[in-house]
Design an enzyme around this catalytic site. Structure first.
Site, PDB file in Angstrom:
ATOM      1  N   TYR A 141      86.311   0.905  43.343  1.00 31.18           N
ATOM      2  CA  TYR A 141      87.296   1.770  42.698  1.00 31.18           C
ATOM      3  C   TYR A 141      87.594   3.031  43.510  1.00 31.18           C
ATOM      4  CZ  TYR A 141      87.582  -0.567  38.145  1.00 31.18           C
ATOM      5  OH  TYR A 141      87.826  -1.442  37.127  1.00 31.18           O
ATOM      6  N   LYS A 191      75.580  -9.431  43.280  1.00 30.51           N
ATOM      7  CA  LYS A 191      75.998 -10.626  44.029  1.00 30.51           C
ATOM      8  C   LYS A 191      75.228 -10.590  45.347  1.00 30.51           C
ATOM      9  CE  LYS A 191      78.616 -14.282  44.603  1.00 30.51           C
ATOM     10  NZ  LYS A 191      78.401 -15.519  43.812  1.00 30.51           N
ATOM     11  N   ASP A 223      78.175 -14.134  38.768  1.00 32.51           N
ATOM     12  CA  ASP A 223      78.848 -15.337  38.250  1.00 32.51           C
ATOM     13  C   ASP A 223      78.011 -15.992  37.153  1.00 32.51           C
ATOM     14  OD1 ASP A 223      77.016 -15.878  40.265  1.00 32.51           O
ATOM     15  OD2 ASP A 223      78.222 -17.419  41.256  1.00 32.51           O
ATOM     16  N   ASP A 247      83.223  -3.591  34.824  1.00 30.45           N
ATOM     17  CA  ASP A 247      84.550  -3.601  34.196  1.00 30.45           C
ATOM     18  C   ASP A 247      84.839  -4.991  33.642  1.00 30.45           C
ATOM     19  OD1 ASP A 247      87.209  -2.750  33.549  1.00 30.45           O
ATOM     20  OD2 ASP A 247      87.898  -3.879  35.298  1.00 30.45           O
ATOM     21  N   ASP A 251      84.507  -6.353  29.334  1.00 30.61           N
ATOM     22  CA  ASP A 251      85.596  -6.945  28.539  1.00 30.61           C
ATOM     23  C   ASP A 251      85.135  -8.273  27.948  1.00 30.61           C
ATOM     24  OD1 ASP A 251      87.411  -4.893  29.217  1.00 30.61           O
ATOM     25  OD2 ASP A 251      89.073  -6.334  29.340  1.00 30.61           O
TER      26      ASP A 251
HETATM   27  C1  IPM Z   1      88.336   0.387  31.711  1.00 28.14           C
HETATM   28  C2  IPM Z   1      89.747   0.159  32.209  1.00 28.14           C
HETATM   29  C3  IPM Z   1      89.956   0.976  33.466  1.00 28.14           C
HETATM   30  C4  IPM Z   1      88.959   0.504  34.490  1.00 28.14           C
HETATM   31  C5  IPM Z   1      91.393   0.923  34.039  1.00 28.14           C
HETATM   32  C6  IPM Z   1      92.427   1.311  33.008  1.00 28.14           C
HETATM   33  C7  IPM Z   1      91.526   1.756  35.278  1.00 28.14           C
HETATM   34  O1  IPM Z   1      89.984  -1.195  32.417  1.00 28.14           O
HETATM   35  O2  IPM Z   1      87.997   1.527  31.354  1.00 28.14           O
HETATM   36  O3  IPM Z   1      87.557  -0.560  31.677  1.00 28.14           O
HETATM   37  O4  IPM Z   1      89.206  -0.492  35.200  1.00 28.14           O
HETATM   38  O5  IPM Z   1      87.910   1.129  34.608  1.00 28.14           O
HETATM   39 MN    MN Z   2      88.316  -2.487  31.910  1.00 26.16          MN
END
Ligand code: IPM
Ligand code: MN
Length: 370
Positions: A141, A191, A223, A247, A251
């Protein structure tokens, strides 16, 4: 107790859900006799529109002068054509860096009442209690160079995965401290079969583990971790991983127990202030429709009460209220299932507030007859 809270609603549904969280914090202030003062700042696309920058200096200053920061979400399709340095996401990355928020805590909690909303079978997700600790200020990032190039007269591109060892140490150390207070297990995700950065990550995890003899350390390739999260999510306690892996995996973890709309997060630094935000994005498609799920933002406010202010009873009161409205069958659209009652964002907030304040509501009446 008197606390200054910086509120950065941002874009899309960020405005609606942070309003819900602020309302709930006010209810907590009323019930427990605390004074929370809210000061608003711009971040993301709206900040760009108002100030020309996705993170104006005033916002950073405001956060630094506050005891905690509550953030909504950033981004939207209308900003997609902006140059990279003006995009809303830049504002988010910059606030993380400017406040040195190196550790992002993303808990996944099982709600029995939401088991039907999970894509997985109930026996797989029952009693999942996992805490993802994502490194937040390093890795791909932020690494430089990150640019387009021409190589041998052909188009090429480079992103850089850069970490200082000490950046790994501090976040892994925090994961062990948290695990020591929870299920005594850390899964370090990397990884290492491919990446040098991951081999150093693994080394550091081994080193830190020596200082926490009561915590078990397990290494897992990313993975495989993606697969185990679906196959056997109960096997995880604290998961610690670098920025991009975290990240993606967080999710994935968030839908295990129902919806992205339920999951809060806290981002910690060495000296504060800490920042609290729902994991979900700005969801521009449902902006302004009063249908967004405010619970992730509300649960983020609960994390603020607990982690930044040490107000355990107050935090628990928020979480209990959320539990109660869900048990009463109230659902925003994202978690609606058969036989449940659809409510709007503002109705959901009103119900949570009413539970906190002990007022009669639809949910308490329905609960009484359930
Ligand atoms: C999160 C989001 C952010 C990230 C984006 C919006 C930059 O997806 O907070 O997880 O990738 O960190
Ligand atoms: Mn995210």
């Amino acid at each position: 107790m008197k606390k200054q809270i910086a509120v950065l609603p941002g874009d899309g549904i960020g405005k609606e859900v942070t309003k819900g969280a602020v309302d709930v914090l006010q209810a907590i202030g009323d019930r427990f006799d605390h004074q929370f003062e809210f000061t608003y700042g711009h971040i993301g696309g709206v900040a760009y529109e108002v100030t020309g920058s996705p993170l104006p200096d005033e916002t950073v200053e405001l956060c630094k002068q506050s005891d905690a920061v509550l953030l909504g979400a950033v981004g939207g399709p209308k900003y997609d054509t902006l140059p990279v340095h003006l995009r809303p996401e830049r504002g988010l990355l910059k606030i993380r860096k400017d406040l040195d928020l190196y550790a992002n805590l993303r808990p996944t909690t099982f709600y029995a009442s939401l088991a039907d909303s999970s894509p997985l079978r109930k026996e797989i997700i029952q009693d999942v209690d996992m805490l993802m600790v994502r490194e937040l200020t390093g890795g791909l990032y932020f690494g430089k160079p990150s640019e387009r190039r021409t190589v041998d007269e052909k188009e090429a591109v480079v992103d850089t995965l850069f970490y200082k060892r000490e950046e790994m140490v501090r976040v892994i150390e925090l994961a062990f401290q948290l695990a020591d207070k929870r299920g005594k297990k850390v899964t370090s995700v990397d990884k290492a079969n491919v990446l040098e950065s991951s081999r150093m990550w693994r080394e550091v995890a081994e080193e830190v583990a020596k200082r926490y003899p009561s915590v078990k350390l397990e290494h897992m390739l990313v993975d495989n971790a993606a697969m185990q999260l679906i196959k056997n999510p109960k096997s995880f306690d604290v998961v610690v991983t670098e920025n991009l892996f975290g990240d993606i995996l967080s999710d994935e973890a968030s839908v295990l127990t129902g919806s992205l709309g339920m999951l809060p997060s806290a981002s910690l630094s060495e000296n504060g202030p800490y920042l609290y935000e729902p994991i979900h994005g700005s969801a521009p498609d449902i902006e302004g429709k009063n249908i967004a799920n405010p619970l992730a933002a509300i649960l983020s406010a609960a994390m603020m009460l607990r982690v930044s202010f040490g107000l355990e009873e107050e935090a628990a009161a928020v979480e209990k209220a959320v539990d109660e409205v869900l048990n009463a069958g109230l659902r925003t659209k994202d978690i609606l299932s058969e036989g449940k009652r659809a409510v709007s964002t503002s109705e959901m907030v009103a119900e949570v507030k009413a539970c906190i304040l002990g007022h009669e509501t639809i949910s308490s009446i329905m609960g009484a007859y359930a």
